[in-house]
Write a protein that holds these residues in place. Structure first.
Motif, PDB file in Angstrom:
ATOM      1  N   LYS A   1      33.521  -2.770  33.532  1.00 28.86           N
ATOM      2  CA  LYS A   1      33.971  -2.551  31.898  1.00 28.86           C
ATOM      3  C   LYS A   1      34.894  -1.338  31.949  1.00 28.86           C
ATOM      4  CE  LYS A   1      30.173  -4.814  29.456  1.00 28.86           C
ATOM      5  NZ  LYS A   1      28.765  -4.624  28.884  1.00 28.86           N
TER       6      LYS A   1
ATOM      7  N   LEU B   1      29.061  -2.368  34.821  1.00 29.71           N
ATOM      8  CA  LEU B   1      29.754  -1.058  34.233  1.00 29.71           C
ATOM      9  C   LEU B   1      31.048  -0.687  34.749  1.00 29.71           C
ATOM     10  CD1 LEU B   1      29.040   1.406  32.247  1.00 29.71           C
ATOM     11  CD2 LEU B   1      27.792   2.347  34.001  1.00 29.71           C
TER      12      LEU B   1
ATOM     13  N   VAL C   1      33.081   3.147  26.575  1.00 28.12           N
ATOM     14  CA  VAL C   1      31.934   2.015  27.191  1.00 28.12           C
ATOM     15  C   VAL C   1      30.713   2.802  27.013  1.00 28.12           C
ATOM     16  CG1 VAL C   1      31.057   1.117  29.234  1.00 28.12           C
ATOM     17  CG2 VAL C   1      33.581   1.125  28.783  1.00 28.12           C
TER      18      VAL C   1
ATOM     19  N   ASP D   1      27.793  -4.107  24.909  1.00 29.96           N
ATOM     20  CA  ASP D   1      27.505  -3.146  25.792  1.00 29.96           C
ATOM     21  C   ASP D   1      26.142  -3.136  25.879  1.00 29.96           C
ATOM     22  OD1 ASP D   1      29.989  -2.410  26.896  1.00 29.96           O
ATOM     23  OD2 ASP D   1      30.282  -0.569  25.625  1.00 29.96           O
TER      24      ASP D   1
END
Length: 546
Positions: free
Chosen positions: A261, A258, A272, A104
């Motif tokens: 994810k 993003l 996340v 991340d």
């Protein structure tokens, strides 16, 4: 002379033999096949897909040959197009530790802070640059005894210091976490999926309902992202990277990453961290929104939607997925005091005759200029009634309540809204409804001394918000066309606490089971629909019924 010539011939012969031995040796059957591989070209192409020499103002350069030459013999093997051995039987695969892997954060080398040719050590999770003999990854492999590395852009796995590529299907799950992928068929199933996923630590999570890490006062970003994830066309668009590969904006690609994810069902952990996205936001907004400084979600939502639209469209006239989802249209009637007449008043001239300005829909009668025009909108701002100033008999301020329909009357075309700068009387009427309607309740007012919060509760329906009963809507343009005026709530952002010290949370609906979840940073819990309606609503997203 003769001896000298014989000596030079023998040296040339030895050199030819060495060159032949170096080129031929890895291709023996015991060590596996060879593939031509140009790491620098892959990196350059991945860093700069458009083919230009620059990316975001930085010049893209490949590493020195030595730094990325696993054998240290690039000159003999024919420059950058060297041969890299591919093997399946790596003895170090059992040292890979999935618990420590976290992709991340920004892809920078932990030693040189460079973002070129970065590899992640699959044993300790740290990032290092290059894999040649002078590189940081090579040094780390010798010092720490960690041998398995993945290239963060090409997703190829290598064993260092030996320098061969590992081709093993057991590493595919790591590749999926590094770069989640979705097919068109999987998109159709996302809103039907009722299955929970399990993280490596044994915790369960719902894809699409994962918590977001609050890095430092970034809850305003988290609630905005979580509410935008409920907008199905927007989500589906960003889950397929091919849809926006033409864009050169870092913000677009980070937002897509993003999104993938959050909806990925095979994550190693149940939350996340939007770290890379926040870095892109800070850069694109010129630090208007930054980590450690609280901002309002409505300002961030407005900036984000407009910036994504500008970065996604291919020409000035073309539309984007943002406008397809959120753009509606308003008819505005603006009444202002006529300057020419007020000047005449001052000079004492005769002003019995009415003045008419023939410029579009501008008229001037009885000292008032009326202008009518249409303007697009992405969200509608609603004004809350003032809370009571004095306490009641019980020595308490009663928190007033107001139905949503009362404050929606601002857009019925009759109610007058007065603006101070410039002084004008405005009337608004909705002429086109968007597929997703964003409403913002103006809770915060700022004066010269401090910020105030209006605690008025808004009563709104969670399902079947029927707009045509309260605001006049345009007639359908085609004969058989039916205007859809019913909306269902999909996300409700709430502010709790004092104006400057409070925090934001969001209620979102999961379509597959029609359940409501309350999300506040990493905390995700199921809640009742009745609790959604009791909260101090700050911003809402309604979805048009199909």
């Amino acid at each position: 002379m003769k001896a000298k010539r014989e000596y030079s011939d023998s040296v040339d012969g030895e050199r030819d033999l060495k060159r032949q031995r170096v080129v031929d040796s890895p291709s023996s059957p015991a060590e596996g096949p060879l593939v031509p591989y140009n790491d620098d070209d892959d990196e350059r192409r991945a860093l700069n897909p458009t083919g230009d020499g620059e990316e975001d103002g930085e010049r893209v350069e490949s590493e020195e040959e030595d730094d990325d030459d696993p054998y240290g013999q690039g000159s003999i093997l024919g420059g950058p197009n060297r041969q890299v051995e591919v093997r399946r039987d790596c003895p170090y695969l059992d040292t890979v530790n999935r618990q420590v892997l976290d992709f991340d954060f920004e892809k920078f080398c932990s030693v040189s802070l460079s973002n070129l040719n970065v590899y992640a050590c699959l044993v300790c999770g740290k990032y290092f640059q290059g894999r040649g003999k002078k590189s940081h990854a090579y040094t780390h492999s010798l010092e720490a005894g960690h041998h398995v590395y993945i290239n963060l852009r090409t997703e190829k796995v290598y064993c260092l210091p030996d320098g061969y590529e590992i081709n093993d299907p057991s590493l595919d799950d790591i590749r999926y976490v590094l770069n989640p992928r979705f097919s068109r068929e999987q998109l159709q199933q996302l809103d039907k999926n009722k299955q929970w996923s399990r993280a490596l630590d044994g915790s369960d999570y719902l894809p699409g309902m994962v918590g977001l890490n609050n890095i430092q006062k970034t809850d305003f970003v988290n609630v905005t992202i979580q509410s935008l994830m409920r907008v199905t066309p927007l989500r589906n668009f960003f889950l397929i990277p091919e849809n926006y590969q033409h864009s050169r904006s870092q913000l677009v690609h980070r937002f897509g990453e993003l999104t993938r994810k959050i909806w990925h069902a095979r994550n190693f952990k149940g939350q996340v961290s939007p770290h890379e996205f926040l870095q892109a936001v800070m850069k694109a907004s010129k630090k208007r929104f930054r980590i450690g400084v609280q901002s309002e979600p409505v300002e961030f939502m407005s900036w984000l939607l407009n910036t994504l639209h500008a970065d996604l469209r291919t020409s000035k006239k073309s539309s984007s997925i943002i406008h397809k989802c959120f753009q509606g249209e308003l008819e505005v009637v603006k009444e202002t005091q006529s300057k020419s007449i007020s000047e005449k008043k001052e000079s004492g001239e005769d002003q019995n005759g009415a003045l008419k300005i023939t410029d579009g829909a501008i008229e001037n009668n009885n000292n008032v200029a009326t202008e009518t025009y249409r303007m697009p909108f992405l969200m509608l701002g609603l004004d809350l009634p003032e809370p009571p100033l004095f306490k009641d008999v019980m020595e308490k301020n009663i928190i007033p309540q107001v139905p949503l329909f009362n404050i929606l009357k601002k857009f019925d075309g009759e109610m007058v809204t007065t603006t101070v700068r410039p002084p004008a009387r405005m009337r608004y009427r909705v002429t086109k409804l968007p597929q997703y309607l964003i409403l913002h309740m103006r809770r915060f007012t700022k004066n010269n001394f401090f910020r105030e919060k209006n605690p008025t509760l808004v009563n709104f329906p969670v399902k079947n918000l029927e707009l045509k009963d309260y605001i006049p809507l345009p007639a359908p343009t085609k004969e058989n066309e039916k205007i859809r005026t019913k909306y269902d709530l999909t996300a409700n952002i709430v502010h709790d606490g004092k104006p400057d010290e409070g925090f934001y949370r969001v209620f979102v609906q999961r379509k597959s089971e029609e359940l409501w979840y309350e999300m506040q940073d990493l905390h995700v819990s199921e809640t009742l629909p009745q609790m959604v309606a009791l909260s101090e609503a700050y911003m809402q997203i309604f979805e048009q019924q199909q």
